[in-house]
Design an enzyme around this catalytic site. Structure first.
Site, PDB file in Angstrom:
ATOM      1  N   GLU A 283       1.169  -1.309  -0.221  1.00 14.96           N
ATOM      2  CA  GLU A 283       0.117   0.102  -0.432  1.00 14.96           C
ATOM      3  C   GLU A 283       1.292   1.128   0.125  1.00 14.96           C
ATOM      4  O   GLU A 283       1.015   1.343   0.951  1.00 14.96           O
ATOM      5  CB  GLU A 283      -0.682   0.362   1.176  1.00 14.96           C
ATOM      6  CG  GLU A 283      -1.749  -1.687   0.835  1.00 14.96           C
ATOM      7  CD  GLU A 283      -3.096  -0.841   0.458  1.00 14.96           C
ATOM      8  OE1 GLU A 283      -3.563   0.035   0.103  1.00 14.96           O
ATOM      9  OE2 GLU A 283      -3.583  -1.817   0.575  1.00 14.96           O
TER      10      GLU A 283
ATOM     11  N   CYS B 150      -2.271   9.261   2.119  1.00 15.16           N
ATOM     12  CA  CYS B 150      -2.004   8.616   0.867  1.00 15.16           C
ATOM     13  C   CYS B 150      -3.024   8.945  -0.293  1.00 15.16           C
ATOM     14  O   CYS B 150      -2.830   8.730  -1.567  1.00 15.16           O
ATOM     15  CB  CYS B 150      -1.820   6.922   1.039  1.00 15.16           C
ATOM     16  SG  CYS B 150      -3.097   6.707   1.517  1.00 15.16           S
TER      17      CYS B 150
HETATM   18  P1  NAD Z   1       7.919   5.401   5.280  1.00  8.84           P
HETATM   19  O1  NAD Z   1       8.750   4.619   4.019  1.00  8.84           O
HETATM   20  O2  NAD Z   1       8.998   5.974   5.109  1.00  8.84           O
HETATM   21  O3  NAD Z   1       7.963   4.471   5.753  1.00  8.84           O
HETATM   22  C1  NAD Z   1       6.580   3.112   6.472  1.00  8.84           C
HETATM   23  C2  NAD Z   1       7.517   1.821   7.169  1.00  8.84           C
HETATM   24  O4  NAD Z   1       8.454   1.411   6.326  1.00  8.84           O
HETATM   25  C3  NAD Z   1       8.117   2.163   8.425  1.00  8.84           C
HETATM   26  O5  NAD Z   1       6.765   1.597   9.135  1.00  8.84           O
HETATM   27  C4  NAD Z   1       9.189   1.922   8.493  1.00  8.84           C
HETATM   28  O6  NAD Z   1      10.158   2.338   9.625  1.00  8.84           O
HETATM   29  C5  NAD Z   1       9.498   0.746   7.642  1.00  8.84           C
HETATM   30  N1  NAD Z   1      10.552   0.624   7.020  1.00  8.84           N
HETATM   31  C6  NAD Z   1      11.402   1.645   6.924  1.00  8.84           C
HETATM   32  N2  NAD Z   1      12.698   0.951   6.352  1.00  8.84           N
HETATM   33  C7  NAD Z   1      12.223  -0.569   5.645  1.00  8.84           C
HETATM   34  C8  NAD Z   1      12.843  -2.220   5.651  1.00  8.84           C
HETATM   35  N3  NAD Z   1      13.525  -1.720   5.003  1.00  8.84           N
HETATM   36  N4  NAD Z   1      11.723  -2.950   5.717  1.00  8.84           N
HETATM   37  C9  NAD Z   1      10.798  -2.821   6.071  1.00  8.84           C
HETATM   38  N5  NAD Z   1      10.170  -1.997   6.369  1.00  8.84           N
HETATM   39  C10 NAD Z   1      10.834  -0.371   6.917  1.00  8.84           C
HETATM   40  O7  NAD Z   1       6.470   5.973   5.442  1.00  8.84           O
HETATM   41  P2  NAD Z   1       5.816   7.599   5.747  1.00  8.84           P
HETATM   42  O8  NAD Z   1       6.713   7.980   5.740  1.00  8.84           O
HETATM   43  O9  NAD Z   1       5.738   6.502   7.167  1.00  8.84           O
HETATM   44  O10 NAD Z   1       4.322   7.374   4.976  1.00  8.84           O
HETATM   45  C11 NAD Z   1       3.909   8.057   3.716  1.00  8.84           C
HETATM   46  C12 NAD Z   1       4.124   7.423   3.089  1.00  8.84           C
HETATM   47  O11 NAD Z   1       3.306   5.945   3.504  1.00  8.84           O
HETATM   48  C13 NAD Z   1       3.640   7.868   1.568  1.00  8.84           C
HETATM   49  O12 NAD Z   1       3.795   7.724   0.484  1.00  8.84           O
HETATM   50  C14 NAD Z   1       2.108   7.869   1.897  1.00  8.84           C
HETATM   51  O13 NAD Z   1       1.463   7.651   0.098  1.00  8.84           O
HETATM   52  C15 NAD Z   1       2.242   6.075   1.785  1.00  8.84           C
HETATM   53  N6  NAD Z   1       1.315   5.552   2.675  1.00  8.84           N
HETATM   54  C16 NAD Z   1       0.159   4.874   1.526  1.00  8.84           C
HETATM   55  C17 NAD Z   1      -0.832   4.103   1.882  1.00  8.84           C
HETATM   56  C18 NAD Z   1      -1.531   3.345   1.470  1.00  8.84           C
HETATM   57  O14 NAD Z   1      -2.870   3.416   1.913  1.00  8.84           O
HETATM   58  N7  NAD Z   1      -1.216   3.291  -0.101  1.00  8.84           N
HETATM   59  C19 NAD Z   1      -1.482   4.407   3.198  1.00  8.84           C
HETATM   60  C20 NAD Z   1      -0.327   5.339   4.364  1.00  8.84           C
HETATM   61  C21 NAD Z   1       0.324   6.148   3.567  1.00  8.84           C
END
Ligand code: NAD
Length: 510
Positions: free
Chosen positions: A266, A300
């Site tokens: 997502e 998002c």
């Molecule tokens: P991010 O990508 O910085 O982090 C998301 C999660 O991934 C965090 O828990 C982070 O610790 C984890 N992470 C980081 N490195 C990782 C790895 N190597 N392996 C596994 N997990 C890892 O995102 P963010 O800044 O927290 O959130 C914003 C982003 O999320 C935006 O791009 C937004 O569009 C997206 N988002 C999408 C949806 C959806 O349903 N499509 C919903 C909410 C947010």
């Protein structure tokens, strides 16, 4: 604790202490790095969370995996009763949890309340679902044979969540996973660990009260690059449900597919609203405005692009600009404010950088995009930028209240603009013309996972399957038949003919 009295009572009511252990699997553990959690609302230190070490993660995953063996044998409607009780706990703690969401990530209290309501709604949905995990029976081509499918529990679901919906995304996954007979291991964003600790306390209470192993809802707080990667690479995690940015999803995807694990991705969106010349302009303005400034542009599904018919372009932009100018910005717990802060200083820097890049690429700032001198240093004014199409910066998701406005002439051109970005999450058309809306929803229309008519891009209901196409990752969560991703399908052929017969009429002489 360096918190005010009011904040302290919210925290303690949810089981948050001055120092919290970041791991849970039947007992609370954590001896890694201690992390200070500072509120973007005013820079106040809320509490500290101790991350889990790699060894502790091993213990947590082992217990969560062990708990699956018994949980999968509990009848699904009984599992539903547990989810019902989690929903009831959320109802009882709705206000406090919503306040903690606001304090920790900065969204307005009304949106925090909406987020917790979403958790309650998905629990209700899952309770009903616990009696509807249907398989099909199909006519067999062989005499006195039955062909059927069954859905079985899958195993541990690793739920990795983003900061912007710090609790709802867990619930979309966990409520379904639990009724499906899976156990859940949650790795929240390091920007929002306290809400995860609070929700895990709540689930722990319910599981213990019902006599089940509380490791069914486990927690591991730590850096994505170490704890996240342990989840990505461990074959005991049957399904990785990852919510986050596109680059993050690309990394997770490679690791999970390498071990043939299952995943739900997502990822980011770049959501557009088409405002037709046949639109009700009041509806269009509200849909765009709420989509753009809601959660300070950190959803998002936030509206990022507005594609406006050239005949109404000038009027529309002027009216939108007036709404922007009247936006009340400040403490998100104060009801008079429509917009709170961004999540942290780096989000502010990213926003300012994007505006500068847009300027450099020939776009023009219509209004906003300034920082405000308020405690915490994370408050900005929402920004409208005029562009003539999908410039390189417009093709990126900037996770902040920046909206690109552009004119169009024909519906075909508008749909091409709408689809002309790498992401494919949410989209909308505002029109009172039946043919236009049908074309937008048809195979030649929007290429997104969500396509709305006369309502904006953000604010999805839990009843539908949620997710997007292209770089948004293709995953689906929440309603409709999204539950199927949390179970394994088994096809059964049952022979009651008294003889052996091969399919496709193949004869075997012995
Ligand atoms: P991010 O990508 O910085 O982090 C998301 C999660 O991934 C965090 O828990 C982070 O610790 C984890 N992470 C980081 N490195 C990782 C790895 N190597 N392996 C596994 N997990 C890892 O995102 P963010 O800044 O927290 O959130 C914003 C982003 O999320 C935006 O791009 C937004 O569009 C997206 N988002 C999408 C949806 C959806 O349903 N499509 C919903 C909410 C947010």
């Amino acid at each position: 604790m360096a918190t005010t009295k009011k904040t302290a009572s919210i925290l303690s009511g949810l089981g948050i202490e001055e120092r919290n252990l970041g791991g849970f699997a039947g007992e609370w553990i954590g001896s890694g790095k201690a992390q200070a959690v500072v509120s973007p609302v005013d820079g106040e230190l809320l509490a500290t969370v101790v991350n889990v070490t790699k060894d502790e993660f091993e213990t947590i995953l082992g217990r969560c995996h062990g708990a699956f063996a018994a949980w999968r044998q509990v009848p699904a409607p009984k599992r539903g009763e547990v989810v019902k009780a989690i929903g009831d706990e959320l109802r009882a703690n709705k206000d406090a949890l919503a306040r903690l969401v606001s304090l920790e990530m900065g969204k307005t209290l009304r949106e925090g309340l909406g987020e917790v309501q979403e958790m309650i709604d998905i629990c209700d949905f899952a309770v009903g679902l616990s009696r509807q995990l249907y398989g099909l029976t199909m006519p067999s081509e062989r005499r006195r044979h039955r062909l059927q499918e069954q859905w079985h529990p899958l195993g541990v679901v690793g739920v990795i969540t983003a900061f912007n919906f710090p609790v709802a995304v867990w619930s979309w996954n966990a409520a379904l996973a639990l009724v499906c007979g899976d156990t859940v291991l949650w790795k929240p964003s390091s920007k929002t660990p306290l809400t995860a600790v609070a929700v895990t306390h709540l689930a722990q209470r319910v599981l213990e009260r019902h006599g089940f192993d509380p490791a069914i809802c486990s927690l591991a707080i730590g850096k994505g690059s170490d704890i996240g990667d342990l989840i990505n690479t461990d074959p005991r995690v049957a399904l990785v449900s990852y919510t986050g940015s596109v680059p993050g999803g690309r990394h997770v995807g490679k690791l999970v597919i390498e071990r043939f694990g299952r995943m739900i991705l997502e990822l980011g969106g770049n959501n557009a609203v088409i405002v037709s010349d046949k639109a009700d302009l009041d509806i269009a303005l509200k849909a765009v405005y709420f989509g753009a400034i809601g959660t300070s542009g950190q959803r998002c599904t936030s509206t990022r692009r507005v594609i406006v018919h050239e005949s109404i372009y000038g009027t529309f932009v002027e009216r939108l600009k007036a709404l922007y100018a009247a936006t009340t910005i400040g403490d998100p717990l104060d009801d008079q404010h429509l917009m709170g802060p961004l999540v942290d200083a780096s989000a502010v820097a990213t926003m300012l950088q994007a505006i500068e890049t847009a300027n450099g690429q020939g776009a023009r700032v219509i209004c906003g995009g300034e920082t405000l001198d308020q405690p915490g240093g994370c408050y900005v004014t929402p920004c409208l930028v005029e562009t003539t199409g999908n410039l390189p910066i417009v093709q990126e998701e900037t996770f902040a209240p920046v909206v690109y406005v552009m004119p169009y002439r024909t519906l075909e051109e508008a749909i091409a603009l709408q689809n002309g970005v790498p992401q494919g999450l949410s989209s909308a058309i505002i029109t009172n013309d039946f043919v236009e809306s049908e074309i937008f929803l048809s195979a030649e229309g929007s290429d997104c996972g969500i396509a709305n008519v006369n309502t904006g891009t953000s604010g999805a209901e839990i009843g539908g399957a949620f997710g997007g196409e292209k770089e948004t990752g293709g995953g689906r969560e929440s309603g409709s038949d999204a539950w199927k991703a949390y179970m394994r399908r088994q096809t059964n052929a049952l022979n009651f003919s008294g003889r052996i017969e091969l399919a496709q009429g193949i004869e075997l002489e012995l």
